[in-house]
Design a protein around this motif. Structure first.
Motif, short mmCIF file in Angstrom:
data_model
loop_
_atom_site.label_atom_id
_atom_site.label_comp_id
_atom_site.label_asym_id
_atom_site.label_seq_id
_atom_site.Cartn_x
_atom_site.Cartn_y
_atom_site.Cartn_z
N ILE B 24 0.68 -1.27 0.14
CA ILE B 24 0.01 -0.46 0.01
C ILE B 24 0.40 1.36 0.10
CG2 ILE B 24 -1.29 1.32 1.28
CD1 ILE B 24 -2.27 -1.19 2.68
N LEU B 25 2.03 1.42 1.06
CA LEU B 25 2.67 2.63 0.92
C LEU B 25 3.07 2.91 -0.46
CD1 LEU B 25 4.53 2.23 4.20
CD2 LEU B 25 2.99 3.74 4.10
N PHE B 26 3.98 1.95 -0.91
CA PHE B 26 4.59 1.95 -2.10
C PHE B 26 3.74 2.11 -3.51
CE2 PHE B 26 8.26 -0.13 0.02
CZ PHE B 26 9.08 1.45 -0.67
N GLY B 27 2.55 1.45 -3.52
CA GLY B 27 1.41 1.63 -4.23
C GLY B 27 1.05 2.65 -4.55
N MET B 28 0.48 3.06 -3.58
CA MET B 28 -0.96 4.46 -2.98
C MET B 28 -0.09 6.18 -4.27
SD MET B 28 -1.49 6.16 0.21
CE MET B 28 -0.07 5.93 0.91
N PRO B 29 0.98 6.33 -4.27
CA PRO B 29 1.52 7.60 -4.07
C PRO B 29 1.77 7.06 -6.19
CG PRO B 29 3.34 6.33 -3.95
CD PRO B 29 1.74 6.06 -2.89
N VAL B 30 1.64 5.70 -6.45
CA VAL B 30 1.62 5.53 -7.84
C VAL B 30 0.16 5.28 -8.66
CG1 VAL B 30 1.86 3.60 -9.76
CG2 VAL B 30 3.62 3.77 -8.42
N VAL B 31 -0.40 4.46 -7.74
CA VAL B 31 -2.40 5.21 -7.63
C VAL B 31 -2.45 5.93 -8.39
CG1 VAL B 31 -4.11 4.34 -7.20
CG2 VAL B 31 -2.19 2.27 -7.70
N GLN B 32 -2.24 6.68 -6.90
CA GLN B 32 -3.19 8.50 -7.27
C GLN B 32 -2.53 9.33 -8.10
OE1 GLN B 32 -2.75 10.43 -3.34
NE2 GLN B 32 -4.48 8.58 -2.72
N ILE B 33 -0.85 8.86 -8.56
CA ILE B 33 -0.11 10.15 -9.63
C ILE B 33 -1.24 9.86 -11.06
CG2 ILE B 33 1.65 9.97 -11.05
CD1 ILE B 33 2.24 11.87 -9.02
N LEU B 34 -1.13 8.19 -10.93
CA LEU B 34 -2.12 7.60 -12.35
C LEU B 34 -3.65 7.99 -12.53
CD1 LEU B 34 -0.33 4.06 -13.06
CD2 LEU B 34 0.40 6.31 -14.05
N ILE B 35 -4.27 8.37 -10.88
CA ILE B 35 -5.63 8.62 -11.03
C ILE B 35 -5.48 9.65 -11.61
CG2 ILE B 35 -7.27 8.61 -9.55
CD1 ILE B 35 -6.84 5.88 -7.90
N PHE B 36 -4.98 10.24 -10.68
CA PHE B 36 -5.17 12.52 -10.78
C PHE B 36 -4.75 12.75 -11.96
CE2 PHE B 36 -5.18 12.80 -6.39
CZ PHE B 36 -6.30 13.27 -6.02
N GLY B 37 -3.13 11.24 -12.96
CA GLY B 37 -3.16 12.32 -13.82
C GLY B 37 -3.59 11.91 -15.65
N PHE B 38 -4.71 10.84 -14.96
CA PHE B 38 -5.08 10.08 -16.03
C PHE B 38 -6.37 10.07 -16.32
CE2 PHE B 38 -0.99 8.41 -16.73
CZ PHE B 38 -0.62 9.32 -18.51
N ALA B 39 -6.92 9.34 -15.44
CA ALA B 39 -8.36 9.55 -15.09
C ALA B 39 -8.92 11.23 -14.62
CB ALA B 39 -8.67 8.78 -13.61
N LEU B 40 -8.21 11.68 -13.90
CA LEU B 40 -8.97 12.66 -13.52
C LEU B 40 -9.03 14.13 -14.50
CD1 LEU B 40 -8.77 13.41 -9.87
CD2 LEU B 40 -10.47 12.52 -11.10
#
Lengths: 246, 368, 302
Positions: B24-40
């Protein structure tokens, strides 16, 4: 012949390759005080969970209060009481609130609740403490109270999991007085303990080693068979050979 | 010193063996960046726009054709009265308007210079920015093509106007925001939980009854999370540069120094929480509700602080993430140096010292 | 080694007295037991002696160091195993021991002779994580960790609670061997039968010490004549005995009922007749020496 309230036949529970309880077979009759002994990890807790309808056996048969352990777990739960050293009552509720809550769970009517809780409080000598939080009571009183609450719905069987751990010797005896009274009323007592003198108070005891029942008889007969005069010694002779621990 | 290293090693073992949390600790930033970067903030397709062509000549028509051919735009109406533009914006019918003044081609041909006005709805600043950039580049293409055959270069000057939010404030340049959020979560929550866990386990009693200085216990608890957080900073920056094409305009060294400062601020905050609480649940609740929510609300990366009522603006000043957000934005996007960000830096230093002092004062060398 | 003078601990707003003017002393190399039920104040006493809690009254020294002023010196020289101590579940046996050795500024090799007996029993599993060990093995590991820095005094708070009788026996044998190494041990337990394994004991209930002495002296000073009686039905037997005027108190004790007489006991024949009048068949009647549990009940009844 007395009525049989717990009957098991080759009851087994496996967790993967591990056989926690291995083909245990025994009967317990109405009003009997049945002691269930064993070292840590011998399979006591697993067996007790199956009998309470909390976990399904892997194989074997059992009926509790006449109900099949596989199909009628809801009926079983209505006919048993349960108390353990770890969880018993809500510390942040008062004595009366606890009694009413647990009585309510078992569907006691308001009138029943009222008369029962008054009788119970008087019997335990808790009149002054009735409105106090359970958390503020000494451990011994808590244990006595939680036993009384466990049998408030007059179950056929009550399961007690190490009910007297850490309690002072006097309270421990008062606790057993309550057990005797319940047994006189016809309630069957199924109890685990680490105190060997308490094993003597049981009508019959069953000693589990490595998931199997290694001995099952009255304390007097067991001592005769193992040629000793203390239960401690009987237990030691049996449990010393145990291969597994927890 | 040996004791200290043994302790830090043990802490790393705790962290590394808890695979789920680590993931979670390492996955969280990646997922957040990708969500903010692409989805939003995905690129906008088929945005509606109007073209007001007051010149109606060759080149304006060519540009309009190019816009029409682009997959980004859908021309709502080719010709329209300038008066109606405002109304269309307000109704939300269009995102963009392109206005060619009269004599567009004439100007271009005779004085080699012509203007075109681009008006964007900047209430959604990110989209507005993107769309106007697209149009500008289309115009640029046209200009390049024109100049191929000509000795004297033609210049088509797009004049961009942002409606409603002219300075594009609160533009969700989310990378600094995500950085602030992730660092806060990792440092505050994980540190406080890991200290409180020792209290719950009973091992804190043993450690207290040992020659090991209690304060060292706490410092060594913080070290692994400092490392973890720095790794997260690196992964976020790598993602933003290589996946999201967001360059770092300022000094990378300065960015790391400031991130380290912010991490330390959060670690002291986590330590302070752990000193004041006795159960993992409470520590978790305080870090999540008490820290994460204000960070999201008041750091300025989701909601522009300037638009908030005065009392909330004042409150936002005590959120460390706000200052870090300003710092990172300045370094990454504006590319400024330390001289421009010494003030927020000083605020963070002050907060850290204050929290350290409070922790020091509240720290118990005994149980009660 | 340990001197405790009128130490007192009060908790909370309601001023619950957990430890009430307790005094005792422990000599070097002694195995001293605090015997009492849960909530008697044992843990509070341990925490005050290990400098984790400040006493609200009285004073205490460990190794000659004051528990308040010289707390750091005490922390350097004692070993402590708290009641709920469960080690680091995600570290292996080896890592746990090495960690505690380093924290206490020593190495496993330096004091290996102290833990050798215990450690060789768990050594085959040294790569296993503590969370996967059985209760008995965890206990051994915890003891190793508490011993690794060669403490002069070892505090063990309820090390055998919830442990089955076989493992308990093993544990006490380990303690005996440690005592032979001249380590002073203070241990607490709610199990009365463990009292006789200590050199000296303090019986404690509700924060007050009922008696301090060697187990033998405590049982010898039991003030009543004590008889073990056996009848065919325990509950009616107890009722009958308790209503007998010469008997101060009677209670179940294993298969027997123990009856404590005020002054002189009656003969077996008299007892048989009395019980017969209550329609109980007497099966056994014999004078016995009081156990620690009898003494404890005696103190509580007073």
């Amino acid at each position: 012949m007395k009525e049989v309230v717990i009957q098991t036949e080759k009851l087994t529970k496996r967790f993967g390759d591990f056989i926690a309880t291995n083909e245990i077979t025994f009967d317990v009759t109405k009003g009997e005080i049945f002691g269930f002994l064993g070292a840590n990890g011998a399979g006591k807790t697993t067996a007790m969970r199956m009998l309470c309808g909390l976990s399904l056996p892997s194989s074997g048969k059992a009926t509790i209060a006449g109900f099949d352990i596989y199909k009628k777990t809801e009926e079983i739960k209505k006919n048993i009481g349960y108390m353990s050293q770890k969880f018993s009552l809500y510390e942040d509720l008062t004595v009366l609130e606890n009694i009413r809550f647990f009585g309510g769970i078992y569907g006691l009517s308001n009138a029943q609740l009222k008369s029962k809780s008054e009788a119970l409080v008087t019997e335990l000598g808790l009149d002054k403490e009735a409105k106090k939080l359970v958390g503020s009571l000494p451990l011994g009183w808590k244990q006595k109270l939680s036993f009384s609450v466990a049998i408030i719905h007059e179950p056929k069987i009550v399961f007690l999991d190490e009910p007297t751990g850490g309690v002072d010797p006097l309270t421990r005896r008062q606790f057993w007085d309550l057990i005797y009274k319940a047994s006189d009323k016809g309630i069957t007592i199924f109890v685990t303990t680490h105190y060997m003198d308490e094993a003597e108070y049981c009508n019959r005891i069953c000693i589990m080693v490595d998931g199997k029942i290694e001995a099952l008889d009255s304390p007097t007969n067991l001592k005769k068979v193992f040629n000793t005069n203390s239960m401690d010694d009987v237990f030691y002779q049996l449990a010393r050979g145990a291969k597994r621990k927890e | 010193m040996k004791q200290f290293f043994a302790f830090v090693t043990k802490e790393f073992a705790h962290v590394l063996r808890d695979r789920k949390t680590l993931f979670i600790l390492f996955g969280m930033p990646v997922v957040q960046i990708l969500i903010f970067g692409f989805a939003l903030t995905n690129e906008v397709k088929n945005a509606k726009l109007v073209v007001v062509d007051q010149s109606k000549d060759l080149i304006s028509q060519q540009i309009i054709n190019r816009i029409e051919a682009s997959r980004y735009f859908e021309i709502e109406k080719a010709v329209m009265d300038p008066e109606q533009i405002e109304a269309a914006f307000k109704e939300g019918k269009i995102r963009l308007a392109v206005i060619f003044p009269a004599h567009f081609t004439d100007n271009l041909m005779h004085i080699n210079r012509a203007q075109v006005q681009i008006i964007a709805d900047a209430s959604d600043p990110n989209t507005a920015n993107m769309l106007s950039n697209y149009v500008s580049s289309i115009i640029q293409d046209q200009q390049v093509q024109l100049n191929e055959a000509n000795a004297i270069p033609y210049a088509i000057v797009p004049e961009i106007r942002m409606l409603y939010n002219p300075q594009l404030k609160g533009a969700p340049n989310f990378v600094p925001g995500v950085m602030a959020l992730v660092l806060m979560l990792v440092c505050v929550m994980m540190t406080s939980i890991s200290i409180v866990r020792e209290k719950e386990l009973g091992t804190m009693e043993i450690l207290l009854v040992s020659p090991f200085r209690p304060l060292l216990i706490i410092i060594s608890k913080a070290v692994p999370y400092l490392f973890l957080s720095l790794i997260n900073v690196i992964s976020i920056l790598l993602l933003s540069v290589f996946v999201l094409d967001l360059p770092i305009n300022g000094s990378i060294a300065l960015l790391f120094a400031e991130s380290t400062l912010f991490i330390i601020t959060n670690l002291t905050l986590g330590i302070f929480i752990s000193i004041r609480t006795n159960s993992q649940q409470v520590a978790m609740l305080i870090s999540l509700m008490g820290m994460m929510l204000p960070t999201v609300l008041f750091s300025g990366f989701m909601f522009p602080i300037e638009n908030m009522p005065m009392p909330l603006q004042v409150i936002s000043n005590i959120v460390p993430a706000k200052w870090f957000y300003i710092i990172v934005k300045s370094i990454m996007i504006k590319g400024v140096g330390f001289a421009a960000i010494w003030k927020p830096t000083l605020v963070l230093v002050g907060m850290t010292l204050l929290l350290l002092g409070l922790s020091w004062k509240n720290f118990k060398i005994r149980l009660a | 080694m340990i001197q405790v003078n009128n130490i007192t601990k009060v908790y909370g707003k309601e001023k619950t007295v957990a430890v009430d003017h307790v005094s005792f002393s422990v000599k070097e190399g002694e195995l001293f037991g605090l015997i009492g039920p849960d909530g008697a104040g044992k843990t509070s006493i341990f925490r005050m002696l290990t400098t984790l809690l400040l006493p609200d009254g009285g004073s205490a020294t460990v190794n000659g160091f004051d528990v308040v002023k010289d707390f750091r010196k005490i922390r350097n020289s004692v070993g402590y195993m708290p009641g709920k101590f469960s080690l680091y579940q995600d570290l292996t046996i080896e890592e746990n021991i090495n960690f505690f050795a380093t924290v206490f500024n020593t190495t496993v090799n330096e004091n290996y002779h102290l833990i050798k007996d215990i450690y060789i029993q768990i050594e085959p599993f040294k790569k296993r994580r503590a969370g996967k060990l059985s209760g008995g093995m965890k206990q051994k590991l915890a003891l190793c960790c508490a011993l690794i820095h060669k403490p002069t005094v070892l505090f063990l708070d309820e090390p055998t609670t919830g442990v089955d009788p076989v493992s308990r026996k093993e544990f006490w044998e380990m303690l005996k061997r440690l005592k032979a190494q001249n380590i002073t041990i203070v241990v607490s337990t709610p199990y009365m039968d463990e009292a006789t394994l200590c050199d000296r004991i303090a019986l404690i209930q509700e924060g007050v010490i009922l008696s301090i002495d060697t187990p033998a002296a405590i049982t010898a000073s039991y003030p009543h004549e004590l008889f073990a009686v056996k009848g065919d039905k325990m509950s009616s037997l107890l009722t009958a005995l308790n209503s007998f005027s010469k008997i101060k108190t009677a209670y179940a004790f294993g298969e027997f009922a123990h009856a404590a007489f005020y002054a002189h006991a009656i003969s077996a024949q008299e007892m048989r007749d009395y019980l017969k009048s209550k329609s109980i068949e007497m099966e056994a009647y014999q004078k016995i020496d009081a156990s620690i549990e009898d003494c404890f009940i005696g103190f509580l009844k007073n």
